[in-house]
Design an enzyme around this catalytic site. Structure first.
Site, PDB file in Angstrom:
ATOM      1  N   TYR A  51       0.821  -1.209   0.000  1.00 52.75           N
ATOM      2  CA  TYR A  51       0.000   0.000   0.000  1.00 52.75           C
ATOM      3  C   TYR A  51       0.858   1.263   0.000  1.00 52.75           C
ATOM      4  O   TYR A  51       1.690   1.464   0.892  1.00 52.75           O
ATOM      5  CB  TYR A  51      -0.924   0.029   1.225  1.00 52.75           C
ATOM      6  CG  TYR A  51      -1.887  -1.128   1.331  1.00 52.75           C
ATOM      7  CD1 TYR A  51      -2.216  -1.914   0.222  1.00 52.75           C
ATOM      8  CD2 TYR A  51      -2.476  -1.451   2.537  1.00 52.75           C
ATOM      9  CE1 TYR A  51      -3.097  -2.974   0.338  1.00 52.75           C
ATOM     10  CE2 TYR A  51      -3.360  -2.512   2.660  1.00 52.75           C
ATOM     11  CZ  TYR A  51      -3.669  -3.273   1.549  1.00 52.75           C
ATOM     12  OH  TYR A  51      -4.538  -4.330   1.663  1.00 52.75           O
ATOM     13  N   GLY A 198     -14.777  -6.192   3.294  1.00 50.82           N
ATOM     14  CA  GLY A 198     -15.792  -6.014   2.267  1.00 50.82           C
ATOM     15  C   GLY A 198     -17.219  -6.117   2.751  1.00 50.82           C
ATOM     16  O   GLY A 198     -18.119  -6.416   1.966  1.00 50.82           O
ATOM     17  N   ALA A 201     -19.684  -4.225   0.713  1.00 48.23           N
ATOM     18  CA  ALA A 201     -19.658  -4.489  -0.728  1.00 48.23           C
ATOM     19  C   ALA A 201     -19.355  -3.214  -1.521  1.00 48.23           C
ATOM     20  O   ALA A 201     -20.111  -2.811  -2.405  1.00 48.23           O
ATOM     21  CB  ALA A 201     -20.976  -5.110  -1.188  1.00 48.23           C
ATOM     22  N   GLY A 203     -19.568  -0.242  -0.647  1.00 47.01           N
ATOM     23  CA  GLY A 203     -20.555   0.807  -0.419  1.00 47.01           C
ATOM     24  C   GLY A 203     -21.915   0.548  -1.032  1.00 47.01           C
ATOM     25  O   GLY A 203     -22.859   1.312  -0.802  1.00 47.01           O
ATOM     26  N   LYS A 208     -24.575   3.579  -2.029  1.00 46.24           N
ATOM     27  CA  LYS A 208     -24.030   3.850  -3.355  1.00 46.24           C
ATOM     28  C   LYS A 208     -24.961   3.292  -4.430  1.00 46.24           C
ATOM     29  O   LYS A 208     -25.651   2.303  -4.214  1.00 46.24           O
ATOM     30  CB  LYS A 208     -22.628   3.253  -3.499  1.00 46.24           C
ATOM     31  CG  LYS A 208     -21.552   4.046  -2.783  1.00 46.24           C
ATOM     32  CD  LYS A 208     -20.171   3.590  -3.213  1.00 46.24           C
ATOM     33  CE  LYS A 208     -19.086   4.461  -2.583  1.00 46.24           C
ATOM     34  NZ  LYS A 208     -17.734   4.044  -3.014  1.00 46.24           N
TER      35      LYS A 208
END
Length: 299
Positions: A51, A198, A201, A203, A208
């Protein structure tokens, strides 16, 4: 805050973990967010050497060097950056795992990692070499526990119960119920901790716009999100909390790893941590609305 354990060891973590943080332009704001998360009771902070080219580890190291024993630091290994910085290659060799561990320790400003995870994995990885590297690091006191981050059942079955790993990180949500069918019962039976990512999912279960997701058409995603919203309204809880509780209430799940990028998301996470389990009828309603999916590959 509720607590759970990975495996039968002394590694104690909050039911929620802070993971996948993207660095913003304001490092001070990122530090304040991490401090607020710890103050709110989140103890598990998950990152990876991949990252932000290691800068994510450096951020966590600077934030927690003064309170190292109060947090659980987890990072990952296996994706080796190319010398030109353009992408990375999969490298699960023992030599690279040991080399990368030293670099992560430096960036995290610590002399031990609470949890060191293989960041993926394939059926062709040199299992004995991987495990030997992790075990040697543990014998040296440089790591306390090791695990893998994988959604592949065939890879997970190679490690459980043949090795001494403490945890599996996998993806789980109402829209991704694959682990319920393939690996969660096995991990639960062998006492292996599960770090579930997750839960929202991406958002889609928290507001979303609906779109295709893991083979579910947009219409199905919209219907599942509507069911979450209906349960949330009836229980007077936010949809994100309902979706998160579905994951936390799943037998065998140790902790949910949430990507927290701002104060509003942190507030939602802390509210989830304090929330009660879903009533059984509410969970059943959600399961009836969400078609179960199965792994089509990696059997």
């Amino acid at each position: 805050m509720h607590y759970a354990y990975l495996d039968t060891t002394d590694l104690q973590v909050s039911r929620l973990g802070f993971g996948g943080m993207s660095l913003g332009a304001d490092v001070a704001a990122d530090r304040r967010l991490l401090d607020a998360a710890r103050a709110g009771g989140i103890t598990l902070f998950d990152t990876a050497d991949l990252y932000e080219h290691g800068r994510n580890e450096e951020l966590l190291g600077a934030a927690f060097r003064h309170c190292r024993t109060q947090v659980v630091l987890a990072t990952k290994v296996g994706n080796q950056r190319r010398p030109d910085g353009q992408g990375w290659d999969w490298n699960p060799s023992g030599a690279y795992i040991r080399q990368a561990a030293e670099a992560s320790l430096r960036r995290l400003q610590t002399d031990y990692l609470d949890l060191y995870q293989l960041h993926g994995g394939t059926i062709d990885d040199p299992l004995d070499e991987v495990v030997e590297a992790f075990e040697r690091l543990r014998e040296q006191g440089k790591i306390r526990h090791y695990g893998i981050s994988s959604i592949r059942p065939n890879v997970i079955r190679r490690y459980v119960p043949e090795t001494g790993l403490s945890s599996i990180m996998l993806q789980l949500s109402l829209l991704d119920q694959r682990p319920l069918e393939a690996v969660l019962p096995q991990l639960d039976a062998h006492g292996v901790g599960v770090l579930a990512r997750g839960a929202l999912a991406q958002g889609l279960l928290a507001g979303k716009p609906a779109r295709e997701y893991l083979g579910h058409p947009a219409g199905t995603v919209q219907a599942v999100a509507a069911a979450v919203a209906a349960v949330a309204k009836r229980l007077q809880r936010p949809p994100a909390e309902v979706a998160g509780r579905f994951v936390l209430d799943t037998p065998g799940v140790t902790a949910a790893i949430l990507g927290i990028r701002n104060e509003a998301q942190l507030a939602e996470a802390l509210q989830l941590a304090r929330s009660a389990p879903l009533p059984p009828d509410a969970r059943q309603e959600l399961l009836q609305a969400a078609p179960a999916n199965t792994y089509q590959e990696h059997r």
